[in-house]
Design a protein around this motif. Sequence first.
Motif, mmCIF file in Angstrom:
data_model
loop_
_atom_site.group_PDB
_atom_site.id
_atom_site.type_symbol
_atom_site.label_atom_id
_atom_site.label_comp_id
_atom_site.label_asym_id
_atom_site.label_seq_id
_atom_site.Cartn_x
_atom_site.Cartn_y
_atom_site.Cartn_z
ATOM 1 N N ALA A 69 0.821 -1.154 0.014
ATOM 2 C CA ALA A 69 0.040 -0.091 -0.102
ATOM 3 C C ALA A 69 0.843 1.265 -0.123
ATOM 4 N N GLU A 70 2.284 1.191 0.542
ATOM 5 C CA GLU A 70 3.037 2.293 0.591
ATOM 6 C C GLU A 70 3.452 3.051 -0.755
ATOM 7 N N ARG A 71 3.297 1.966 -1.926
ATOM 8 C CA ARG A 71 3.781 2.371 -3.174
ATOM 9 C C ARG A 71 2.663 3.060 -3.943
ATOM 10 N N PHE A 72 1.322 3.137 -3.440
ATOM 11 C CA PHE A 72 0.372 3.789 -3.990
ATOM 12 C C PHE A 72 0.442 5.571 -3.645
ATOM 13 N N GLU A 73 0.211 6.387 -4.639
ATOM 14 C CA GLU A 73 0.111 7.725 -4.110
ATOM 15 C C GLU A 73 -0.886 8.020 -3.067
ATOM 16 N N GLU A 74 -2.112 7.248 -3.255
ATOM 17 C CA GLU A 74 -3.226 7.663 -2.441
ATOM 18 C C GLU A 74 -3.090 7.308 -1.105
ATOM 19 N N THR A 75 -3.914 7.951 -0.169
ATOM 20 C CA THR A 75 -3.654 7.551 1.239
ATOM 21 C C THR A 75 -4.538 6.542 1.797
ATOM 22 N N LEU A 76 -5.744 6.622 1.215
ATOM 23 C CA LEU A 76 -6.720 5.574 1.557
ATOM 24 C C LEU A 76 -6.327 4.201 1.448
ATOM 25 N N PRO A 77 -5.585 3.792 0.599
ATOM 26 C CA PRO A 77 -5.117 2.303 0.664
ATOM 27 C C PRO A 77 -4.060 1.952 1.694
ATOM 28 N N LEU A 78 -3.306 2.913 2.015
ATOM 29 C CA LEU A 78 -2.436 2.597 3.323
ATOM 30 C C LEU A 78 -3.289 2.764 4.489
ATOM 31 N N VAL A 79 -4.330 3.529 4.662
ATOM 32 C CA VAL A 79 -5.105 3.733 5.838
ATOM 33 C C VAL A 79 -5.513 2.189 6.163
ATOM 34 N N ARG A 80 -6.370 1.698 5.034
ATOM 35 C CA ARG A 80 -7.119 0.494 5.082
ATOM 36 C C ARG A 80 -5.873 -0.586 5.493
ATOM 37 N N ALA A 81 -5.002 -0.643 4.867
ATOM 38 C CA ALA A 81 -3.974 -1.818 5.157
ATOM 39 C C ALA A 81 -3.487 -1.626 6.486
ATOM 40 N N LEU A 82 -3.373 -0.405 7.081
ATOM 41 C CA LEU A 82 -2.870 -0.142 8.553
ATOM 42 C C LEU A 82 -3.949 -0.772 9.457
ATOM 43 N N LEU A 83 -5.195 -0.333 9.148
ATOM 44 C CA LEU A 83 -6.266 -0.868 9.984
ATOM 45 C C LEU A 83 -6.272 -2.584 10.149
ATOM 46 N N GLU A 84 -5.852 -3.082 9.017
ATOM 47 C CA GLU A 84 -5.817 -4.524 8.657
ATOM 48 C C GLU A 84 -4.685 -5.405 9.789
#
Length: 993
Positions: free
Chosen positions: A38-53
């Motif tokens: 997720a850190e490789r994507f520019e958007e924040t939302l994918p990282l947020v969802r991955a961190l929550l998981e």
Amino acid sequence: MPTAPQTTDELYEALQANQRRPYGRTRTVTAEELVDAAERFEETLPLVRALLELQEAYTYGSEPRKSPVVFARLLTLFDEQPDAFDENLRHLVFWRFKWVAAALRALPEIPLTSLRQWLTEMSERYEKAGLGLQPYYGQAYRLAAHVGEDEALAFELWAGRTRTRLSDCEACEIGERALYHLAAGDDERALGTWEPVLAGKESCQEEPARSIAHALLPLLRAGHTDRARELHLAGYRGCRRNPSMPGEVGRHLEFCALTGNEARGLELLAENRNLFDEVDSPLELLDFLTGVEVLLRRVEQLGHGELPAAGFPGRTWTVGGLRAEVHGRADDLAARFDARNGTTAHTERRSTRLDRAPLLEALELTLRTRHLDEVAPAAPVVTPAARTAPDLPEPLPELIARARALDERGHPDARACWTELRTRVTARGYMHPDEPAVGPLARLRADLLADEASRLGEREDFTGAAALYEEAAGLYDDAGTPAHAALARAHALLATAEIPPRTSAPAGSGIPPQGPAEGADDTPAEVAALTAAHAAMVRLHAESSGLAPYQEARLLRLRATALGLRLQASGSDGHVAAVLDEIGLLHDFATRHDVPGQIAGALILRASTFAISGDLPAAVAETDGLLDRLNAHGPAWHLPRALGLRARLRLGAQDAEGAHADLGEALRLAADWPADAVDTARLHGDLAEACRRLGRPDEALRHLTRSAELNLRRGDRFDAYCAYSSAATLSLDLGRVEDCIALLDSLLAEPDVAAGEPNDRLVAQLRLTRARALRAGEDLKAATAEFLALAAESAGWDDDPGSHAVIAAETAVLLAEADEFGRAREAADQALAAHARDPRHEALSNCLRELARLQARQQGADGLAGALAFLADADRVADGARTAGYEAHGRSLDSALAYEYGRVHAYADAYEEALAALEKALALLGEPGPDSDRAGEWAECVRFAAAMEGIYLERPAPALARLDAAVSRLTALGHTDETEPLTSLADRLRDEE
């Protein structure tokens, strides 16, 4: 993870797939990899969802040290980019302040000031966001309870506040309030508070499993032993092997230790050995280890400190060694928490648990009651101890003479003599008596080998028995006793013939063979082997001279037995006469030479032969005569066996009451003889069947488990597992779901069962029953996983496609219940393909109709085509059944199918088609008679048709006429119970008019 997600859609799919995995290392490692992706994507939302998981994986995977670190990243993103968080994500962020508070409490290296600072930040953020502070006060109370200071004030500040959207769920808060009352010593109030959770009215991911674990001992103290037992079985299943609930597992171990179930406790400890390695939460580990120590301490107090125990990885443990290790580690953890908190609460709570005395001497928790003496792995007991041991003469010559004399008569006490002689002969420094009456050492060794071979034969180890008999024959030759050598060789011939051909299970097991071997002339190998063995025995008999009467009678008995086994294997009427002729020779010879044991043996063989050939009246008459003779002339030790034989004949004649009486008397008489003289395990198994037919299922269950226990004690593990399998099925039929699952879990954990050694089909049957029990217990996820695994395995059963058809069909229904109709269709197709090879008409029809109902109910008109496809398959199954002349045990396949066509169309709002189908069902059923067992089914079809007609098609007049006529018909026939739903519908229709 094979390849990293390349798009956000792939990432979200991977996150969803990971969320379906159980908590543990696999899910956690995957979550870590998805954060990297997720850190490789520019958007924040994918990282947020991955961190929550990832935080969820750490929290429920018992890794509290890592959870706060992940949340710190989330909080930074939340502060810096609040627009990236929608209302749901914002809610999750504030919710997880509580997770971090719990994680920090679980780590003794975190200072108390840091814990309080975190709660202050939580309070400030909640206030700034305009959120209610009840969740904050809940965490403040938990910290006070953890430290052991100011609990009452903290409790009141929390419990008196109104709940908010961020409050813990009702079930969790109920559990927390109950624990407060429990810590205050008020068991009654704690149990009253817990009741909604214990009764299943409130639940969540962790409840009721968490509350059950803590409520077990209070329930016992309050005298609610039955409920404690039931909740232990249900609650343990909810937390076993779960790295986020080790403390609850520890309390189940403690419960076992304090109720006389130490052996079960060790079994559960072994099942949860993963927790020693996977739990990274010091607080949870302390709770778990304290429960473990309570168990181990109790086992050690009972004198079993050397038993093996499952413990920390890297070495093997005994109970005593593991207890010492656990004690040191748990004491250290308690001291570290107390040092951090500045109190002695954890040390004191731990001491209270360790010092608690047993609450019950013995509480039967499962259908498989085990004792500590049975825990240690050992070779099967060859010689069960006699109920009343005979007095054995001390001088060796007298003991040898007595053993041989008793053996000649076939007396059960001979076994005890041979056992004692085996002990003396194998002792260091043994000196054989130099007396002519005793004979040489070679003869005594041959006697002992023959006795050992006989025991192996009784356990169906025919290969081992044949080898020992041959060895004994050679020693008898060396000792100059050719008559004994001839008899040993005859035994070896029969044992060799009984060695099973290529099969997957012992004969009579009820599990399909993998393909019977055949001789060169297409004669089944077993029949050919027994024919050859009999011919060799006849030649051996003719060539042997100097046989004593008891030896010749025994050889004649072996000849008759060989032909009897051949008849049993072939089922051929052409083999009956030969058996009866041999039995006649045996009976005449034994009568002429007054050999009572062989007279009885001949009569038993004759009765068995009549039974095998289907002549039950002759078999009963023969058995009655046998019992008259045994009562008059003996030998008395044959009475239990003869009564058992007559009982089985009575069961075949549907006289369950008479069979029950015979088996009860057989068991009473068996108590007069050594344990290995009578097959009491079989008597208990037959008595279970009699009880089942008499409508006494609970009594049947007791006899099945007793049969299994006796088989285990004598080393017959396969027969024991078969009996336990029947007990599990019966307990499931009785609605005792948790009993069934607990029994099967215990069996499937046995090393030989886990390895599939007893028989792969038997193990599959145990798993299938467990899967059905899981479904009955509404654990659909676990049930579906097991059914899918079994369906995959059974697809390779080329010798038994019918079983695969049933398993695949049941799998399809479970998939449909989960709305996975595509996969359900695939499983149903597998079932139909297997059914084509080995029909299972009723099982397939039932499942296909249920699949159609589920799809129509859940998808309505959109699912009609799929539902009708299932019904078309069921129609073809019914056609096949009709062609084969198959009669269903339950509902008629045709009328049931017509009814289902009606129901499916009704779900799809096709009411005219539904009514037409129901009219067809009524025509197929025909009107009921006074003794009809179809009255209920007919009345339901009338009700459904009238509902279609009167409510959905808005034609009340013909619907009422239909209902009134049906009520009159049923009332006149005496089926008044069936009229109630019809009368109720008629009243509704009249009211609406």
